[in-house]
Write an enzyme that holds these catalytic residues in place. Structure first.
Site, PDB file in Angstrom:
ATOM      1  N   LYS A  22       2.026  -1.871 -10.142  1.00 49.82           N
ATOM      2  CA  LYS A  22       0.846  -1.086  -9.742  1.00 49.82           C
ATOM      3  C   LYS A  22       1.174   0.401  -9.715  1.00 49.82           C
ATOM      4  O   LYS A  22       0.443   1.229 -10.261  1.00 49.82           O
ATOM      5  CB  LYS A  22       0.394  -1.541  -8.343  1.00 49.82           C
ATOM      6  CG  LYS A  22      -0.584  -0.599  -7.680  1.00 49.82           C
ATOM      7  CD  LYS A  22      -0.943  -1.051  -6.275  1.00 49.82           C
ATOM      8  CE  LYS A  22      -0.004  -0.607  -5.182  1.00 49.82           C
ATOM      9  NZ  LYS A  22      -0.147   0.762  -4.704  1.00 49.82           N
ATOM     10  N   ASN A  23       2.306   0.737  -9.067  1.00 51.34           N
ATOM     11  CA  ASN A  23       2.598   2.156  -8.854  1.00 51.34           C
ATOM     12  C   ASN A  23       3.091   2.869 -10.100  1.00 51.34           C
ATOM     13  O   ASN A  23       3.271   4.079 -10.109  1.00 51.34           O
ATOM     14  CB  ASN A  23       3.597   2.318  -7.696  1.00 51.34           C
ATOM     15  CG  ASN A  23       2.931   1.990  -6.375  1.00 51.34           C
ATOM     16  OD1 ASN A  23       1.705   1.880  -6.303  1.00 51.34           O
ATOM     17  ND2 ASN A  23       3.733   1.810  -5.334  1.00 51.34           N
ATOM     18  N   ARG A  92      -5.226   6.770  -2.680  1.00 55.10           N
ATOM     19  CA  ARG A  92      -4.493   8.021  -2.733  1.00 55.10           C
ATOM     20  C   ARG A  92      -3.974   8.342  -4.141  1.00 55.10           C
ATOM     21  O   ARG A  92      -3.919   9.507  -4.557  1.00 55.10           O
ATOM     22  CB  ARG A  92      -3.329   7.914  -1.757  1.00 55.10           C
ATOM     23  CG  ARG A  92      -2.607   9.182  -1.596  1.00 55.10           C
ATOM     24  CD  ARG A  92      -1.408   9.017  -0.714  1.00 55.10           C
ATOM     25  NE  ARG A  92      -0.540  10.138  -0.943  1.00 55.10           N
ATOM     26  CZ  ARG A  92      -0.681  11.311  -0.367  1.00 55.10           C
ATOM     27  NH1 ARG A  92      -1.640  11.507   0.491  1.00 55.10           N
ATOM     28  NH2 ARG A  92       0.151  12.291  -0.644  1.00 55.10           N
ATOM     29  N   CYS A 116      -3.794   7.928   5.717  1.00 54.15           N
ATOM     30  CA  CYS A 116      -4.184   6.512   5.695  1.00 54.15           C
ATOM     31  C   CYS A 116      -3.385   5.813   6.766  1.00 54.15           C
ATOM     32  O   CYS A 116      -2.651   6.453   7.514  1.00 54.15           O
ATOM     33  CB  CYS A 116      -3.935   5.911   4.314  1.00 54.15           C
ATOM     34  SG  CYS A 116      -2.203   5.801   3.931  1.00 54.15           S
ATOM     35  N   ARG A 121       0.498  11.757   5.079  1.00 52.23           N
ATOM     36  CA  ARG A 121       0.565  11.849   3.620  1.00 52.23           C
ATOM     37  C   ARG A 121      -0.020  13.155   3.042  1.00 52.23           C
ATOM     38  O   ARG A 121      -1.053  13.140   2.362  1.00 52.23           O
ATOM     39  CB  ARG A 121      -0.087  10.613   2.993  1.00 52.23           C
ATOM     40  CG  ARG A 121       0.540   9.344   3.528  1.00 52.23           C
ATOM     41  CD  ARG A 121       0.049   8.124   2.827  1.00 52.23           C
ATOM     42  NE  ARG A 121       0.708   7.893   1.556  1.00 52.23           N
ATOM     43  CZ  ARG A 121       0.398   6.895   0.730  1.00 52.23           C
ATOM     44  NH1 ARG A 121      -0.559   6.072   1.044  1.00 52.23           N
ATOM     45  NH2 ARG A 121       1.035   6.753  -0.397  1.00 52.23           N
ATOM     46  N   PRO A 122       0.647  14.280   3.283  1.00 48.88           N
ATOM     47  CA  PRO A 122       0.164  15.555   2.739  1.00 48.88           C
ATOM     48  C   PRO A 122       0.375  15.664   1.231  1.00 48.88           C
ATOM     49  O   PRO A 122       1.047  14.819   0.631  1.00 48.88           O
ATOM     50  CB  PRO A 122       1.023  16.592   3.466  1.00 48.88           C
ATOM     51  CG  PRO A 122       2.275  15.857   3.838  1.00 48.88           C
ATOM     52  CD  PRO A 122       1.896  14.416   4.038  1.00 48.88           C
ATOM     53  N   ASP A 124       1.264  18.877  -0.083  1.00 54.71           N
ATOM     54  CA  ASP A 124       1.820  20.228  -0.245  1.00 54.71           C
ATOM     55  C   ASP A 124       2.830  20.317  -1.394  1.00 54.71           C
ATOM     56  O   ASP A 124       2.879  21.334  -2.101  1.00 54.71           O
ATOM     57  CB  ASP A 124       2.459  20.695   1.075  1.00 54.71           C
ATOM     58  CG  ASP A 124       3.538  19.726   1.547  1.00 54.71           C
ATOM     59  OD1 ASP A 124       3.227  18.536   1.714  1.00 54.71           O
ATOM     60  OD2 ASP A 124       4.691  20.158   1.713  1.00 54.71           O
ATOM     61  N   ASP A 312       8.242   0.226   0.743  1.00 55.52           N
ATOM     62  CA  ASP A 312       7.218  -0.775   0.416  1.00 55.52           C
ATOM     63  C   ASP A 312       7.694  -2.211   0.649  1.00 55.52           C
ATOM     64  O   ASP A 312       6.921  -3.158   0.456  1.00 55.52           O
ATOM     65  CB  ASP A 312       6.749  -0.610  -1.041  1.00 55.52           C
ATOM     66  CG  ASP A 312       5.950   0.663  -1.236  1.00 55.52           C
ATOM     67  OD1 ASP A 312       5.484   1.232  -0.236  1.00 55.52           O
ATOM     68  OD2 ASP A 312       5.804   1.099  -2.395  1.00 55.52           O
ATOM     69  N   ARG A 404      -5.325  -5.175  -3.340  1.00 53.03           N
ATOM     70  CA  ARG A 404      -5.074  -3.879  -3.985  1.00 53.03           C
ATOM     71  C   ARG A 404      -3.786  -3.910  -4.800  1.00 53.03           C
ATOM     72  O   ARG A 404      -3.652  -3.173  -5.777  1.00 53.03           O
ATOM     73  CB  ARG A 404      -4.954  -2.777  -2.934  1.00 53.03           C
ATOM     74  CG  ARG A 404      -6.210  -2.544  -2.154  1.00 53.03           C
ATOM     75  CD  ARG A 404      -6.036  -1.405  -1.202  1.00 53.03           C
ATOM     76  NE  ARG A 404      -5.663  -0.192  -1.932  1.00 53.03           N
ATOM     77  CZ  ARG A 404      -5.511   0.994  -1.393  1.00 53.03           C
ATOM     78  NH1 ARG A 404      -5.710   1.153  -0.115  1.00 53.03           N
ATOM     79  NH2 ARG A 404      -5.180   2.036  -2.123  1.00 53.03           N
TER      80      ARG A 404
HETATM   81  N1  EPU Z   1       5.211  14.018   1.145  1.00 51.40           N
HETATM   82  C1  EPU Z   1       5.042  15.307   1.598  1.00 51.40           C
HETATM   83  N2  EPU Z   1       4.328  16.166   0.815  1.00 51.40           N
HETATM   84  C2  EPU Z   1       3.784  15.787  -0.375  1.00 51.40           C
HETATM   85  C3  EPU Z   1       3.961  14.477  -0.827  1.00 51.40           C
HETATM   86  C4  EPU Z   1       4.683  13.599  -0.035  1.00 51.40           C
HETATM   87  O1  EPU Z   1       5.531  15.679   2.658  1.00 51.40           O
HETATM   88  O2  EPU Z   1       3.153  16.624  -1.033  1.00 51.40           O
HETATM   89  C5  EPU Z   1       5.996  13.086   1.957  1.00 51.40           C
HETATM   90  C6  EPU Z   1       5.189  11.869   2.422  1.00 51.40           C
HETATM   91  O3  EPU Z   1       4.465  12.155   3.596  1.00 51.40           O
HETATM   92  C7  EPU Z   1       6.267  10.848   2.619  1.00 51.40           C
HETATM   93  C8  EPU Z   1       7.253  11.154   1.498  1.00 51.40           C
HETATM   94  O4  EPU Z   1       6.994  12.510   1.130  1.00 51.40           O
HETATM   95  O5  EPU Z   1       6.923  11.069   3.848  1.00 51.40           O
HETATM   96  C9  EPU Z   1       7.166  10.272   0.275  1.00 51.40           C
HETATM   97  O6  EPU Z   1       5.843  10.251  -0.207  1.00 51.40           O
HETATM   98  P1  EPU Z   1       5.545  10.083  -1.761  1.00 51.40           P
HETATM   99  O7  EPU Z   1       4.814  11.273  -2.229  1.00 51.40           O
HETATM  100  O8  EPU Z   1       6.816   9.707  -2.450  1.00 51.40           O
HETATM  101  O9  EPU Z   1       4.572   8.850  -1.744  1.00 51.40           O
HETATM  102  P2  EPU Z   1       3.344   8.607  -2.723  1.00 51.40           P
HETATM  103  O10 EPU Z   1       3.651   9.113  -4.064  1.00 51.40           O
HETATM  104  O11 EPU Z   1       2.108   9.054  -2.057  1.00 51.40           O
HETATM  105  C10 EPU Z   1       4.191   6.326  -3.636  1.00 51.40           C
HETATM  106  C11 EPU Z   1       3.662   4.932  -3.701  1.00 51.40           C
HETATM  107  C12 EPU Z   1       3.691   4.312  -2.307  1.00 51.40           C
HETATM  108  C13 EPU Z   1       5.128   4.340  -1.810  1.00 51.40           C
HETATM  109  C14 EPU Z   1       5.667   5.767  -1.821  1.00 51.40           C
HETATM  110  C15 EPU Z   1       7.127   5.884  -1.423  1.00 51.40           C
HETATM  111  C16 EPU Z   1       2.120   5.034  -5.531  1.00 51.40           C
HETATM  112  C17 EPU Z   1       0.736   4.970  -6.018  1.00 51.40           C
HETATM  113  N3  EPU Z   1       2.302   4.933  -4.218  1.00 51.40           N
HETATM  114  O12 EPU Z   1       3.317   7.035  -2.763  1.00 51.40           O
HETATM  115  O13 EPU Z   1       3.246   2.973  -2.453  1.00 51.40           O
HETATM  116  O14 EPU Z   1       5.180   3.825  -0.503  1.00 51.40           O
HETATM  117  O15 EPU Z   1       5.530   6.325  -3.148  1.00 51.40           O
HETATM  118  O16 EPU Z   1       7.908   5.135  -2.273  1.00 51.40           O
HETATM  119  O17 EPU Z   1       3.038   5.133  -6.312  1.00 51.40           O
HETATM  120  C18 EPU Z   1       2.222   0.974  -1.792  1.00 51.40           C
HETATM  121  O18 EPU Z   1       2.329   0.580  -2.960  1.00 51.40           O
HETATM  122  O19 EPU Z   1       1.895   0.200  -0.862  1.00 51.40           O
HETATM  123  C19 EPU Z   1       2.502   2.360  -1.479  1.00 51.40           C
HETATM  124  C20 EPU Z   1       2.100   2.938  -0.349  1.00 51.40           C
END
Ligand code: EPU
Length: 431
Positions: A22-23, A92, A116, A121-122, A124, A312, A404
């Protein structure tokens, strides 16, 4: 809304095939916005998140053809490069249309995705990355709005660190913006997850020049245009890992096929430490049967960016440790508040307490079935796993969360011998 009804206590036995990730697939679908030619993806899982992403892409001008596990997308760039709140709020990952829109159209307007149930989940790091490539980014009425200078993004050096290390989403989003930049870009502190590598491979098949994906430094030479391509999505390591834990928690023999064991090193290591018998081959993992009276060893884990233990799979690990023979500590370093499943597992008789970003799990000899509520995708997977071993009947409410990210999980678990079925929810418990 549906529920799962589970009659616990049966060891699982048999073979399950892993679907596409999925991801990996969600951002890859968005990559279709980077070319006017056809992008054909194979091994696309049949999930509600995939349907949501296809809906957003249609609004952004994509023509979608789906047949079995393949999806072909072709994008007319006539539609407005705007992804509205009512679509983005559902998922997201839809924020990852930003990079392709900005890269190809020179402008993007995408609703803030918001938080969520797993945390704040910012975005930035995404925004800093787009700015480093030369975009002017501002926030207006709940939207992130970015514009490239005339002639397109120049490219640049983006530092993508976050408080927990790296960001998978920011790495992919900024990478997709950079592939059509006029010059060279370097992404440092980039995420190394297999889903980042898979996206880079897909972009390269489309004619991009991305080097170093899978390491913390990714270099991208911008190219004038991308072309169509065909790419197969990598197997879902989290789905595969969840079925391996299903085998382990029930003491059964479950063979998970079409997976990539090398993407699950941290989980396999934790399972060995816990005393789970495992066999593995190039593309399969098999749990070995265990006498149900033989309890697993308590085993600590800490979630970390890849190749560390994946956040995850944290909830699923908690379900497994809830029955271990002693105390284990689970530390969540990616999403410190990702513990919505904890209170629900307690309802089954587990003994777990939260200590700041950790959960201390005191294993009990048995769980007993109850009505419990899914709060997010992986939490629901953990509740289903716990239900498979709880004595008596467990009802898991709000299973739309699990749809999902897991293709027909109840059918796959039934095929492994579990007693689990789906029913309409007639008595959803209050929030
Ligand atoms: N973060 C920031 N700023 C940003 C982006 C992220 O501070 O701009 C922080 C987040 O708050 C968190 C960390 O960085 O503490 C990691 O977040 P990341 O951006 O890596 O997560 P994501 O890309 O939003 C993806 C997966 C998630 C998975 C995470 C971590 C997808 C669609 N989603 O999310 O999957 O938990 O990476 O591996 O790829 C799931 O499948 O259930 C799921 C939540």
């Amino acid at each position: 809304m549906d529920i799962f009804v589970i009659q616990g206590g049966r060891p699982l036995q048999g073979t399950v095939r892993t679907a596409g990730a999925k991801n990996s697939c969600l951002p890859m679908l968005a990559a279709a916005l980077l070319t006017e030619e056809t992008l054909e993806l194979e091994n696309v899982p049949d999930l509600s998140d995939v349907r949501s992403m296809l809906g957003i892409l249609e609004v952004l001008g994509a023509k979608v053809e789906r047949s079995g596990t393949s999806v072909a997308l072709r994008t007319e760039p006539s539609a407005q490069p705007v992804a509205p709140w009512d679509l983005v709020r559902k998922m997201r990952a839809s924020f990852e249309v930003f990079g392709p829109l900005l890269g190809r159209r020179g402008r993007a307007e995408v609703s803030y995705p918001g938080g969520c149930s797993i945390g704040v989940r910012p975005v930035d790091a995404h925004i800093r990355g787009f700015e480093a490539l030369g975009a002017i980014v501002r926030t207006r009425e709940g939207y992130v709005v970015a514009e490239a200078p005339p002639g397109g993004l120049p490219g640049g050096e983006a530092y993508l660190a976050t408080s927990s290390g790296s960001s998978v989403g920011a790495t992919r989003n900024v990478m997709m913006a950079a592939v059509l930049a006029r010059g060279r870009s370097v992404l440092s502190c980039a995420a190394c997850e297999p889903e980042v590598v898979d996206l880079a491979n897909c972009l390269n098949a489309m004619g991009a020049k991305v080097h170093g994906a899978g390491s913390p430094t990714i270099e991208i030479e911008g190219v004038e245009a991308l072309h169509g391509a065909r790419h197969a999505v990598v197997p879902d390591r989290i789905e595969a890992g969840t079925y391996v834990v299903a085998g382990a928690i029930t003491g059964g023999r479950v063979r998970v096929e079409a997976c990539r064991p090398e993407h699950l090193t941290a989980l396999l290591d934790a399972l060995y430490r816990a005393g789970v018998g495992l066999e593995r081959g190039r593309d399969w993992i098999e749990t070995q049967p265990r006498d149900p009276r033989e309890r697993l060893r308590p085993t600590d884990i800490t979630t970390q960016p890849y190749p560390g233990f994946p956040t995850d799979l944290q909830a699923q690990w908690m379900a497994l440790m809830a029955l271990a023979d002693g105390v284990s500590v689970i530390t969540e370093r990616i999403f410190p508040d990702r513990y919505m499943h904890l209170a629900e597992i307690l309802r089954l008789g587990a003994r777990i307490r939260r200590q700041e970003t950790a959960a201390v799990v005191e294993g009990v000899p048995a769980l007993s079935g109850a009505s419990i509520m899914a709060s997010d995708l992986r939490a629901s997977a953990a509740l289903v796993l716990a239900g498979l071993v709880a004595q008596g009947q467990t009802k898991v409410h709000r299973v739309y969360h699990i749809d999902r990210g897991y293709e027909r999980i109840e059918e796959r678990l039934s095929a492994l011998g579990a007693s689990i079925w789906r029913e309409p929810d007639t008595d959803s418990p209050p929030l």
